[in-house]
Design a protein around this motif. Sequence first.
Motif, mmCIF file in Angstrom:
data_model
loop_
_atom_site.group_PDB
_atom_site.id
_atom_site.type_symbol
_atom_site.label_atom_id
_atom_site.label_comp_id
_atom_site.label_asym_id
_atom_site.label_seq_id
_atom_site.Cartn_x
_atom_site.Cartn_y
_atom_site.Cartn_z
ATOM 1 N N ARG A 128 -33.367 20.990 -4.267
ATOM 2 C CA ARG A 128 -31.926 20.774 -4.235
ATOM 3 C C ARG A 128 -31.546 19.609 -5.131
ATOM 4 O O ARG A 128 -32.351 18.720 -5.381
ATOM 5 C CB ARG A 128 -31.434 20.543 -2.806
ATOM 6 N N GLN A 129 -30.302 19.649 -5.583
ATOM 7 C CA GLN A 129 -29.791 18.559 -6.415
ATOM 8 C C GLN A 129 -28.389 18.209 -5.956
ATOM 9 O O GLN A 129 -27.470 19.034 -6.033
ATOM 10 C CB GLN A 129 -29.786 18.954 -7.890
ATOM 11 N N ALA A 130 -28.243 16.999 -5.472
ATOM 12 C CA ALA A 130 -26.944 16.483 -5.056
ATOM 13 C C ALA A 130 -26.229 15.867 -6.254
ATOM 14 O O ALA A 130 -26.881 15.474 -7.232
ATOM 15 C CB ALA A 130 -27.124 15.453 -3.954
ATOM 16 N N PRO A 131 -24.911 15.748 -6.204
ATOM 17 C CA PRO A 131 -24.165 15.168 -7.328
ATOM 18 C C PRO A 131 -24.659 13.770 -7.660
ATOM 19 O O PRO A 131 -24.814 12.925 -6.779
ATOM 20 C CB PRO A 131 -22.726 15.129 -6.799
ATOM 21 N N GLY A 132 -24.936 13.559 -8.931
ATOM 22 C CA GLY A 132 -25.378 12.256 -9.384
ATOM 23 C C GLY A 132 -26.813 11.911 -9.068
ATOM 24 O O GLY A 132 -27.254 10.780 -9.322
ATOM 25 N N PHE A 180 -37.485 18.007 -4.048
ATOM 26 C CA PHE A 180 -38.185 19.029 -3.290
ATOM 27 C C PHE A 180 -37.618 19.139 -1.888
ATOM 28 O O PHE A 180 -37.269 18.142 -1.261
ATOM 29 C CB PHE A 180 -39.671 18.674 -3.234
ATOM 30 N N VAL A 181 -37.551 20.384 -1.366
ATOM 31 C CA VAL A 181 -37.082 20.626 -0.006
ATOM 32 C C VAL A 181 -38.177 21.267 0.842
ATOM 33 O O VAL A 181 -38.551 20.746 1.890
ATOM 34 C CB VAL A 181 -35.843 21.533 -0.005
ATOM 35 N N VAL A 220 -26.708 21.521 -4.612
ATOM 36 C CA VAL A 220 -27.012 22.848 -5.130
ATOM 37 C C VAL A 220 -28.483 23.115 -4.817
ATOM 38 O O VAL A 220 -29.344 22.292 -5.139
ATOM 39 C CB VAL A 220 -26.764 22.949 -6.641
ATOM 40 N N TYR A 221 -28.746 24.245 -4.193
ATOM 41 C CA TYR A 221 -30.096 24.597 -3.782
ATOM 42 C C TYR A 221 -30.673 25.642 -4.736
ATOM 43 O O TYR A 221 -30.024 26.649 -5.039
ATOM 44 C CB TYR A 221 -30.088 25.137 -2.352
ATOM 45 N N TYR A 222 -31.905 25.367 -5.177
ATOM 46 C CA TYR A 222 -32.579 26.212 -6.148
ATOM 47 C C TYR A 222 -33.859 26.796 -5.545
ATOM 48 O O TYR A 222 -34.622 26.089 -4.887
ATOM 49 C CB TYR A 222 -32.958 25.413 -7.386
ATOM 50 N N CYS A 223 -34.082 28.036 -5.862
ATOM 51 C CA CYS A 223 -35.322 28.701 -5.515
ATOM 52 C C CYS A 223 -36.245 28.647 -6.735
ATOM 53 O O CYS A 223 -35.779 28.755 -7.873
ATOM 54 C CB CYS A 223 -35.002 30.149 -5.145
ATOM 55 N N THR A 282 -27.431 27.815 -5.616
ATOM 56 C CA THR A 282 -26.307 28.147 -4.749
ATOM 57 C C THR A 282 -25.809 26.869 -4.093
ATOM 58 O O THR A 282 -26.618 26.040 -3.648
ATOM 59 C CB THR A 282 -26.698 29.207 -3.699
ATOM 60 N N GLN A 283 -24.503 26.691 -4.046
ATOM 61 C CA GLN A 283 -23.923 25.442 -3.545
ATOM 62 C C GLN A 283 -23.872 25.445 -2.024
ATOM 63 O O GLN A 283 -23.399 26.403 -1.403
ATOM 64 C CB GLN A 283 -22.508 25.261 -4.097
ATOM 65 N N VAL A 284 -24.326 24.348 -1.440
ATOM 66 C CA VAL A 284 -24.204 24.117 -0.003
ATOM 67 C C VAL A 284 -23.404 22.841 0.183
ATOM 68 O O VAL A 284 -23.762 21.792 -0.369
ATOM 69 C CB VAL A 284 -25.586 23.986 0.666
ATOM 70 N N THR A 285 -22.319 22.942 0.932
ATOM 71 C CA THR A 285 -21.474 21.779 1.204
ATOM 72 C C THR A 285 -21.343 21.611 2.711
ATOM 73 O O THR A 285 -20.935 22.539 3.408
ATOM 74 C CB THR A 285 -20.084 21.944 0.575
#
Length: 127
Positions: free
Chosen positions: A38-42, A47-48, A93-96, A121-124
């Motif tokens: 996942r990548q959060a803003p900024g 790794f998840v 944003v979560y990435y596979c 895919t965005q998770v908020t």
Amino acid sequence: QVQLVESGGGLVQAGGSLRLSCAASGRTFGSYAMGWFRQAPGKEREFVAAFSWSGGRTYYADSVKGRFTISRDNAKNTVYLQMNSLKPEDTAVYYCAARASSYSDIVYIEETDFGSWGVGTQVTVSS
């Protein structure tokens, strides 16, 4: 290379749940080690969760351990990330990701280990 498409993201209140899906193309999906990042803003991508291609071994980031569960359905060529007890800090944003592997029980957790990525895919999570 396997092609990956994530889905299932959205807006959820803190404490809620979401299940992300990652659909993979390719005839040899069963021999791919899989992971979620996942990548959060900024922030940098982190790794998840991940598991070996056999599915027998899993590994989670400390921040999600006990709340998230990674699973796969080889018949559907799909990997899932069940996310429970979501927190605002899970917003990202979560990435596979996928990596062909000859070793059934090795779990890969570094970005550089993976050669195939979805678009995310965005998770908020709202407080």
